[in-house]
Structures are given as structure tokens and as C-alpha cells.
Write a protein that holds these residues in place. Structure first.
Motif, PDB file in Angstrom:
ATOM      1  N   ASN A  94     -17.095   0.301  26.434  1.00  0.00           N
ATOM      2  CA  ASN A  94     -17.311  -0.215  25.083  1.00  0.00           C
ATOM      3  C   ASN A  94     -15.994  -0.628  24.437  1.00  0.00           C
ATOM      4  OD1 ASN A  94     -20.072   0.168  25.226  1.00  0.00           O
ATOM      5  ND2 ASN A  94     -20.008   2.204  24.294  1.00  0.00           N
ATOM      6  N   GLY A  95     -14.952   0.163  24.676  1.00  0.00           N
ATOM      7  CA  GLY A  95     -13.647  -0.186  24.134  1.00  0.00           C
ATOM      8  C   GLY A  95     -13.132  -1.497  24.694  1.00  0.00           C
ATOM      9  N   THR A  96     -13.249  -1.658  26.019  1.00  0.00           N
ATOM     10  CA  THR A  96     -12.784  -2.896  26.651  1.00  0.00           C
ATOM     11  C   THR A  96     -13.625  -4.084  26.195  1.00  0.00           C
ATOM     12  OG1 THR A  96     -12.113  -1.611  28.584  1.00  0.00           O
ATOM     13  CG2 THR A  96     -12.275  -3.995  28.862  1.00  0.00           C
ATOM     14  N   THR A  97     -14.934  -3.881  26.060  1.00  0.00           N
ATOM     15  CA  THR A  97     -15.816  -4.948  25.595  1.00  0.00           C
ATOM     16  C   THR A  97     -15.456  -5.387  24.182  1.00  0.00           C
ATOM     17  OG1 THR A  97     -17.615  -4.082  26.972  1.00  0.00           O
ATOM     18  CG2 THR A  97     -18.232  -5.583  25.214  1.00  0.00           C
ATOM     19  N   SER A  98     -15.011  -4.454  23.360  1.00  0.00           N
ATOM     20  CA  SER A  98     -14.632  -4.780  21.984  1.00  0.00           C
ATOM     21  C   SER A  98     -13.227  -5.351  21.895  1.00  0.00           C
ATOM     22  CB  SER A  98     -14.725  -3.525  21.101  1.00  0.00           C
ATOM     23  OG  SER A  98     -16.041  -3.031  21.058  1.00  0.00           O
ATOM     24  N   ALA A 100     -11.864  -7.263  24.371  1.00  0.00           N
ATOM     25  CA  ALA A 100     -11.844  -8.555  25.059  1.00  0.00           C
ATOM     26  C   ALA A 100     -11.970  -9.753  24.126  1.00  0.00           C
ATOM     27  CB  ALA A 100     -12.956  -8.590  26.119  1.00  0.00           C
ATOM     28  N   PRO A 101     -12.773  -9.692  23.028  1.00  0.00           N
ATOM     29  CA  PRO A 101     -12.867 -10.865  22.145  1.00  0.00           C
ATOM     30  C   PRO A 101     -11.545 -11.306  21.534  1.00  0.00           C
ATOM     31  CG  PRO A 101     -14.708  -9.397  21.735  1.00  0.00           C
ATOM     32  CD  PRO A 101     -13.791  -8.681  22.675  1.00  0.00           C
ATOM     33  N   ILE A 102     -10.564 -10.402  21.439  1.00  0.00           N
ATOM     34  CA  ILE A 102      -9.250 -10.812  20.935  1.00  0.00           C
ATOM     35  C   ILE A 102      -8.640 -11.845  21.873  1.00  0.00           C
ATOM     36  CG2 ILE A 102      -6.943  -9.999  20.348  1.00  0.00           C
ATOM     37  CD1 ILE A 102      -8.159  -7.286  19.731  1.00  0.00           C
ATOM     38  N   ILE A 103      -8.718 -11.561  23.184  1.00  0.00           N
ATOM     39  CA  ILE A 103      -8.199 -12.508  24.176  1.00  0.00           C
ATOM     40  C   ILE A 103      -9.058 -13.765  24.189  1.00  0.00           C
ATOM     41  CG2 ILE A 103      -7.682 -12.835  26.623  1.00  0.00           C
ATOM     42  CD1 ILE A 103      -7.311  -9.798  26.826  1.00  0.00           C
ATOM     43  N   GLY A 104     -10.383 -13.580  24.079  1.00  0.00           N
ATOM     44  CA  GLY A 104     -11.279 -14.730  24.073  1.00  0.00           C
ATOM     45  C   GLY A 104     -11.042 -15.649  22.891  1.00  0.00           C
ATOM     46  N   ALA A 105     -10.809 -15.063  21.713  1.00  0.00           N
ATOM     47  CA  ALA A 105     -10.548 -15.872  20.519  1.00  0.00           C
ATOM     48  C   ALA A 105      -9.254 -16.656  20.678  1.00  0.00           C
ATOM     49  CB  ALA A 105     -10.480 -14.976  19.283  1.00  0.00           C
ATOM     50  N   PHE A 106      -8.232 -16.010  21.256  1.00  0.00           N
ATOM     51  CA  PHE A 106      -6.950 -16.698  21.470  1.00  0.00           C
ATOM     52  C   PHE A 106      -7.121 -17.885  22.423  1.00  0.00           C
ATOM     53  CE2 PHE A 106      -3.313 -17.213  24.328  1.00  0.00           C
ATOM     54  CZ  PHE A 106      -2.340 -17.622  23.411  1.00  0.00           C
ATOM     55  N   LEU A 107      -7.789 -17.659  23.549  1.00  0.00           N
ATOM     56  CA  LEU A 107      -7.970 -18.737  24.523  1.00  0.00           C
ATOM     57  C   LEU A 107      -8.829 -19.857  23.959  1.00  0.00           C
ATOM     58  CD1 LEU A 107      -8.527 -16.642  27.787  1.00  0.00           C
ATOM     59  CD2 LEU A 107      -6.464 -17.881  27.093  1.00  0.00           C
ATOM     60  N   VAL A 123     -22.486 -17.918  31.285  1.00  0.00           N
ATOM     61  CA  VAL A 123     -22.711 -17.817  32.734  1.00  0.00           C
ATOM     62  C   VAL A 123     -22.197 -16.475  33.257  1.00  0.00           C
ATOM     63  CG1 VAL A 123     -22.117 -18.811  34.969  1.00  0.00           C
ATOM     64  CG2 VAL A 123     -22.662 -20.307  33.050  1.00  0.00           C
ATOM     65  N   ALA A 124     -21.043 -16.023  32.747  1.00  0.00           N
ATOM     66  CA  ALA A 124     -20.494 -14.729  33.173  1.00  0.00           C
ATOM     67  C   ALA A 124     -21.436 -13.592  32.812  1.00  0.00           C
ATOM     68  CB  ALA A 124     -19.120 -14.509  32.533  1.00  0.00           C
ATOM     69  N   SER A 125     -22.012 -13.636  31.616  1.00  0.00           N
ATOM     70  CA  SER A 125     -22.967 -12.594  31.210  1.00  0.00           C
ATOM     71  C   SER A 125     -24.194 -12.589  32.111  1.00  0.00           C
ATOM     72  CB  SER A 125     -23.391 -12.806  29.751  1.00  0.00           C
ATOM     73  OG  SER A 125     -22.339 -12.512  28.867  1.00  0.00           O
ATOM     74  N   LEU A 126     -24.670 -13.783  32.473  1.00  0.00           N
ATOM     75  CA  LEU A 126     -25.831 -13.870  33.362  1.00  0.00           C
ATOM     76  C   LEU A 126     -25.515 -13.258  34.720  1.00  0.00           C
ATOM     77  CD1 LEU A 126     -28.662 -14.865  34.056  1.00  0.00           C
ATOM     78  CD2 LEU A 126     -27.667 -17.096  34.618  1.00  0.00           C
ATOM     79  N   ILE A 127     -24.346 -13.566  35.274  1.00  0.00           N
ATOM     80  CA  ILE A 127     -23.958 -12.988  36.568  1.00  0.00           C
ATOM     81  C   ILE A 127     -23.855 -11.465  36.454  1.00  0.00           C
ATOM     82  CG2 ILE A 127     -22.115 -12.862  38.285  1.00  0.00           C
ATOM     83  CD1 ILE A 127     -21.463 -15.786  37.630  1.00  0.00           C
ATOM     84  N   GLY A 128     -23.246 -10.972  35.364  1.00  0.00           N
ATOM     85  CA  GLY A 128     -23.133  -9.533  35.165  1.00  0.00           C
ATOM     86  C   GLY A 128     -24.481  -8.853  35.053  1.00  0.00           C
ATOM     87  N   LEU A 170     -19.744  -8.706  32.422  1.00  0.00           N
ATOM     88  CA  LEU A 170     -20.266  -8.511  31.071  1.00  0.00           C
ATOM     89  C   LEU A 170     -19.140  -8.500  30.043  1.00  0.00           C
ATOM     90  CD1 LEU A 170     -23.025  -5.802  31.708  1.00  0.00           C
ATOM     91  CD2 LEU A 170     -23.359  -8.215  31.165  1.00  0.00           C
ATOM     92  N   VAL A 171     -18.007  -7.906  30.403  1.00  0.00           N
ATOM     93  CA  VAL A 171     -16.842  -7.919  29.503  1.00  0.00           C
ATOM     94  C   VAL A 171     -16.347  -9.347  29.311  1.00  0.00           C
ATOM     95  CG1 VAL A 171     -14.424  -7.240  29.287  1.00  0.00           C
ATOM     96  CG2 VAL A 171     -16.124  -5.552  29.984  1.00  0.00           C
ATOM     97  N   LEU A 172     -16.299 -10.118  30.402  1.00  0.00           N
ATOM     98  CA  LEU A 172     -15.888 -11.520  30.308  1.00  0.00           C
ATOM     99  C   LEU A 172     -16.838 -12.303  29.401  1.00  0.00           C
ATOM    100  CD1 LEU A 172     -14.068 -13.841  31.225  1.00  0.00           C
ATOM    101  CD2 LEU A 172     -15.530 -14.097  33.244  1.00  0.00           C
TER     102      LEU A 172
END
Length: 592
Positions: A94-98, A100-107, A123-128, A170-172
Motif C-alpha cells: 500500500n505504501g509503494t502504491t501510494s 508511485a503516483p509521485i513518479i507517475g505525475a512527474f513523468l 494496460v499494466a493494471s490489466l496485466i497485474g 498493479l503499482v505501475l
């Protein structure tokens, strides 16, 4: 799931954001190069694009939330993990999932754009989801089933590998969906027309409605299927919903307006620290108004910040050490890594001032995350029957916290705020810091209630006939699990005060062009709160394991109530710490 609620509330604050710089040109008749060449007309499809965006978000939340809410039960019952190990793993996930959006927002802001970030993340969520379903459906990807009282076989390294790969996808997916889904929906309306502005407001209302509906369905129907019908079916349904989410998203591609990546605000922050470090040997300016680089403020969006006396070491970044550091005309530095403006320095000071208040949220979340870990384990060893035939799934108890939060917000906004205005003289009733403090206090009260109820549950299990044994070997107490509802309602009430006011506080106090950082701070809080909770679980399990283990596999043999008392004690410390931080804090724009 908690991070999902927080994602929604943070998105409410994006209503005022302007959509500038589109992929096919600039806006307001200005070209992408900043000149006067007219841009090509941008065609906003508005509500025509909403079925695809809201449908994608609804199905995505139905899929991912319905799975994440019940992972603790899945790990203990299917993968035969010890409860303490499962709780620690879940806290880390849960910590990593929360985080990860910091990196996602930056990218997304700097390189990808919201459309591409959402496409990759979906697509990543579907694979997970597919891989996680396979761990339940394929016999070779999980340990053999075992009955009550039997010695359960542990999962192999290969089985854990597939499980962790599914978590990674799922984290991705979370990294791209959480920070991008709501602003991407707002991008589809023209913010320069009245109909577009109304559309943005309506979009967020519908988003909130579908989000809440998805959460309630996930926490009830999907969890019930997983816990009482079949794990492969219960995980297969969210996977199918995630597939529909991807199909809907890509079906609307030709209608979407896409915002060009505009770069990350973190660059300006780093420049201030770099320039201040290079000029650390210079003397402090005697007259900041005369000695610091303060060019005319031309932005119509970002508020001009006056110089403040706090953190004066950063002022050195704005000292003009040599005339060649300023370009001809005096409006811009020759090298932004060697000279920054007073505005840039003050923006960094705003962020630094927020840090102490922000840090209280980390400790606050230690109490909040317990409702997805040890509250679920307590429910498993309590009487969860409603009537003779229906049994509440243990993971569904989080619904009561959501229900309290959902009910309280309109009551506070419509009934209490008008009365509080007369008492406090504040338009919002309580100030943002006061509301955060109330939320921290309520979370501490909830932990005290949790300790009392858990002590009672354990006492009933040890002194009265039990109702059977769980698959992990713990006797089921005859105490009704509904006794846990009040503590969860208080915890939900604390979130209604603290969580929403946190987001609003960051949103208002962070400079306007850095508002993406506001959501990042909230996600970071949740992430570190989960990590801290996992750290405490590990320490308590390690230090008490030799004797009376507080967090024993069988809660009846442990002392979970003492663990709750410990968190309550930490909460008391957090209240005192928060009061000190709140008294020290200087609001943006306040005079020296």
C-alpha cells in the motif's frame, strides 16, 4: 482502497486548473512558441468523451479496489502466510502504491502527457489483475488447500514470484492512473467558456458519484464473492472489469483533447538549493529589497510572494554576485542554476514551511491503515453473522468508515458550517489547521475504542464458548463483530476532518504552478504511514515474540489491544507535535 479515496478528494481541487498548451498548439490565440501566430482551433468534445473516461475510471476502480481491499484475507487463506507477515507485506504494498503516483505525475508532466500515461497504466493494471487471478485459478501458482487444524503447506519461491510480479504491474498502473485520471477528464472541457466551466464542475460531481459507488460495490459484492463463493471467480470479475475499462478508454481516443507535457516544477526547487549552495560563502544581504534579484512579476496565475525572514540561508540564491549573472534588461538570469528570483526562493520557503505540518500526517495514517489490516483479522475471529444465514465478509468492514465519511461531509458543509461561521467568524467554520487537529484527535479516540473492543473480544473468546475455528487456526469469539462499527465510524469521521483539510491546505499554501505537488504530498503521506505501520508491526512482533506475542497468529493468544494502546499513545504525541507545528506555521502571503 484508501489511497483511492484520497485520490478522489485531491481531484476535487483540480476544478480551478486551466488547460494551456495543447498538443496541437497554444490557447487564447497564442501560438505554442509564445508568439502571436494563431493556434489551430481546438475541438473540445466535452460530454461526448465522458462515457469513455468515466466508464474507464468506474470499471478500473471496481476491479482494483475490489481486489486490494481483500488482499489480507487472500494472503492468509490462499497463500497461507502468517497474519503478521501478510500485514507487513500489505503495508509495504500500500505504501509503494501510494508513493508511485509521485513518479507517475512527474513523468506525465515532464515527458509522457496524461493520455499516454493513462494508456500505459491501464494496460499494466490489466496485466497485474490477470496475473493475480492466475495465482488463484492455476493450481501450480498457489499452495495446496488445507482444512481447519491441518498443517498448511507454504508457498514456493516461484509462486511468490508470480504474486509479486502481479503486484509490480498493479503499482505501475497506480502510478499513472491516480495522478492523471481526473485532470485528464477535466481537459476535455473548454475552460475559457461558461459551458466548459460548468462541464468541469459537473464532471467532478459525476466522478465522485461513480467513485463512491465503485467503492461500495467493491467492498460488498466483489469481496463477498471472493470470500464466500470462489477466489478465482472473485478475482476474475475485477479482471474482466479492468478489461472493459481498457476497451472503453481506447474507444474514445479520437475524441480526447491531449495536454502537452509542460515540465516538472521540481526543477525550480532544485535550482534554488543549487544556487544557494554555490553562494553559501556570501554574506547575508543587508537590504533584501535592494540586494536580491527580484524582477517584475508577470504571471497572471501565480501569486506574487513577498520576501520573508524565515530560512534566510536560501536568500543567497537570489544574490546577484556579478552583473553578468543577469541578462540584458534585468528580467531574467543568465544561468538559472546560479541565480534565482526572490519569487522562486519564496516558493521553496512555502514548501519547507509545510513540511512539519505534513509530517504529522505520516503518524496520523498509522491509525488509519489499521482498518485494512488488523481490523480485518479481528473481524475474522469475531461473530460476523447477520441473522442465521448471512455472514459479513471481514474485509467489508471498511465500508463503515467510508459511510461515516460520506454522511459527515454534507452534514458539516450544509448544517454545521453556517452555524460555526457565526461562532468562529471564519467562512469555512474551522480553519484548515483546526480541522486537521480535530482529525488527529479523533483517530486517537478511535484507537482507544479499538483497544477496548479488542480486549472485550479476546476476553469473550477465552471465557465463553467459541463459534468454531478460522482457517488459520484461531478460535472465533462469540462477540458480535458489529461492536467494531463505532470505532470505524469514528475513524471515518477523523478522515473527513483531516484528509480533506490536508489536501485543501496543500492546495492553497503551495504556489499555484506547483499544485501537482499537493496531490503528491498527500500520496507520500499515505505511503510513509503504511511503511511506518509495517515497521511498527515488525518491531512489536520481534520484541514481544519471545514471550506473550502481542501480534500472535491467533489473536486470542496475543495482545492486539496493547498494540492499539501503543498507537493511541503515539497519537497523543502527534497531537502535541501538531499543535506546536500549527502555532509556528506562517500562512502564504502573511507579513513578517
Amino acid at each position: 482502497m484508501r489511497g483511492g479515496r484520497e485520490d478522489d478528494e485531491a481531484g476535487q481541487k483540480l476544478k480551478s486548473m486551466d488547460v494551456d498548451k495543447l498538443e496541437n498548439g497554444g490557447v487564447n490565440g497564442v501560438g505554442a512558441d509564445g508568439g502571436d501566430t494563431p493556434r489551430p482551433a481546438v475541438k473540445y468534445h466535452g460530454w461526448r468523451a465522458m462515457p469513455f473516461i468515466i466508464g474507464n475510471e468506474t470499471f478500473e476502480k471496481l476491479g482494483t479496489l475490489g481486489t486490494s481491499a481483500n488482499l489480507l484475507v487472500y494472503l492468509t487463506q490462499v497463500f497461507h502466510m502468517r497474519s503478521v507477515d501478510a500485514a507487513t507485506l500489505l503495508n509495504g504494498l500500500n505504501g509503494t502504491t501510494s508513493l508511485a503516483p509521485i513518479i507517475g505525475a512527474f513523468l506525465s508532466d515532464a515527458y509522457l502527457g496524461r493520455y499516454l500515461a493513462l494508456a500505459i497504466a491501464s494496460v499494466a493494471s490489466l496485466i497485474g489483475m490477470f496475473l493475480l487471478t492466475m495465482t488463484a485459478g492455476a493450481d501450480g501458482l498457489h499452495p495446496p488447500e488445507c482444512g481447519v487444524g491441518e498443517t498448511c503447506e507454504k508457498a514456493t519461491s516461484g509462486q511468490f514470484a508470480v504474486l509479486f510480479i502481479s503486484f509490480a504491474f498493479l503499482v505501475l498502473g497506480s502510478a499513472g492512473i491516480r495522478p492523471c485520471s481526473m485532470p485528464f477528464g477535466a481537459d476535455q472541457f473548454d475552460p475559457h467558456t461558461e459551458s466548459g466551466k460548468r462541464g468541469i464542475n459537473s464532471f467532478f460531481n459525476w466522478y465522485y458519484f461513480t467513485f463512491t459507488s465503485a467503492m461500495l460495490v467493491s467492498a460488498t459484492v466483489i469481496i463477498y464473492v471472493q470470500s464466500n463463493v470462489s477466489w478465482p471467480i472473485g478475482l476474475g470479475i475485477p479482471t474482466a472489469l479492468m478489461f472493459l475499462a481498457c476497451v472503453l478508454f481506447f474507444m474514445g481516443t479520437r475524441l480526447y483533447v491531449r495536454v502537452t507535457p509542460e515540465g516538472s516544477p521540481f526543477t525550480s526547487i532544485v535550482q534554488v538549493f543549487a544556487a544557494a549552495a554555490r553562494k553559501r560563502s556570501l554574506k547575508q544581504p543587508k537590504d533584501p529589497k535592494q540586494d536580491l534579484f527580484d524582477p517584475p512579476h508577470t504571471s497572471a496565475i501565480v501569486t506574487k510572494l513577498a520576501h520573508t525572514d524565515q530560512f534566510r540561508c536560501l536568500d543567497k540564491a537570489a544574490i546577484v554576485a556579478a552583473p553578468e549573472e543577469v541578462r540584458p534588461g534585468g528580467a531574467a538570469p543568465a544561468n538559472p542554476w546560479r541565480l534565482c528570483s526572490v519569487q522562486q526562493v519564496e516558493e521553496v520557503k512555502c514548501l519547507i514551511r509545510i513540511v512539519p505540518v505534513w509530517s504529522t500526517g505520516i503518524i496520523y495514517y498509522v491509525a488509519v491503515v489499521q482498518q485494512s489490516t488488523y481490523v480485518v483479522l479481528s473481524a475474522l475471529q469475531s461473530d460476523r453473522h447477520l441473522g442465521n444465514n448471512f455472514q459479513i465478509p471481514a474485509a467489508s468492514f471498511t465500508v463503515f468508515a467510508m459511510l461515516a465519511q460520506t454522511l459527515w461531509i454534507p452534514i458539516y458543509d450544509r448544517l454545521l458550517v453556517p452555524r460555526l461561521r457565526k461562532i468562529t467568524g471564519k467562512d469555512e467554520g474551522f480553519t484548515l489547521l483546526q480541522r486537521q487537529g480535530i482529525g488527529i484527535a479523533l483517530s486517537t479516540v478511535a484507537m482507544v475504542m479499538s483497544a477496548i473492543v479488542e480486549d472485550r473480544r479476546r476476553h469473550v473468546a477465552l471465557t465463553q464458548p467459541t463459534l468454531g475455528t478460522t482457517i488459520t487456526g484461531g478460535a472465533i469469539s462469540a462477540m458480535s463483530s458489529l461492536w467494531m462499527v463505532p470505532q470505524l465510524m469514528v475513524l471515518g469521521l477523523s478522515e473527513a476532518f483531516n484528509l480533506i483539510s490536508q489536501i485543501e491546505f496543500y492546495y492553497k499554501e503551495i504556489p499555484e504552478h506547483m499544485r501537482s505537488v499537493a496531490g503528491a504530498l498527500a500520496f507520500c503521506n499515505l505511503a510513509l504511514g503504511n511503511y511506518l505501520s509495517g515497521f511498527l508491526v515488525t518491531i512489536v512482533h520481534g520484541t514481544t515474540g519471545a514471550g506473550s506475542n502481542w501480534l500472535a497468529q491467533d489473536l486470542n493468544k496475543g495482545r492486539l489491544d496493547l498494540f492499539y494502546w501503543m498507537i493511541a499513545g503515539i497519537g497523543v504525541f502527534n497531537i502535541i507535535y501538531f499543535m506546536i507545528c500549527a502555532k509556528w506555521y506562517r500562512f502564504k502571503g502573511a507579513a513578517n
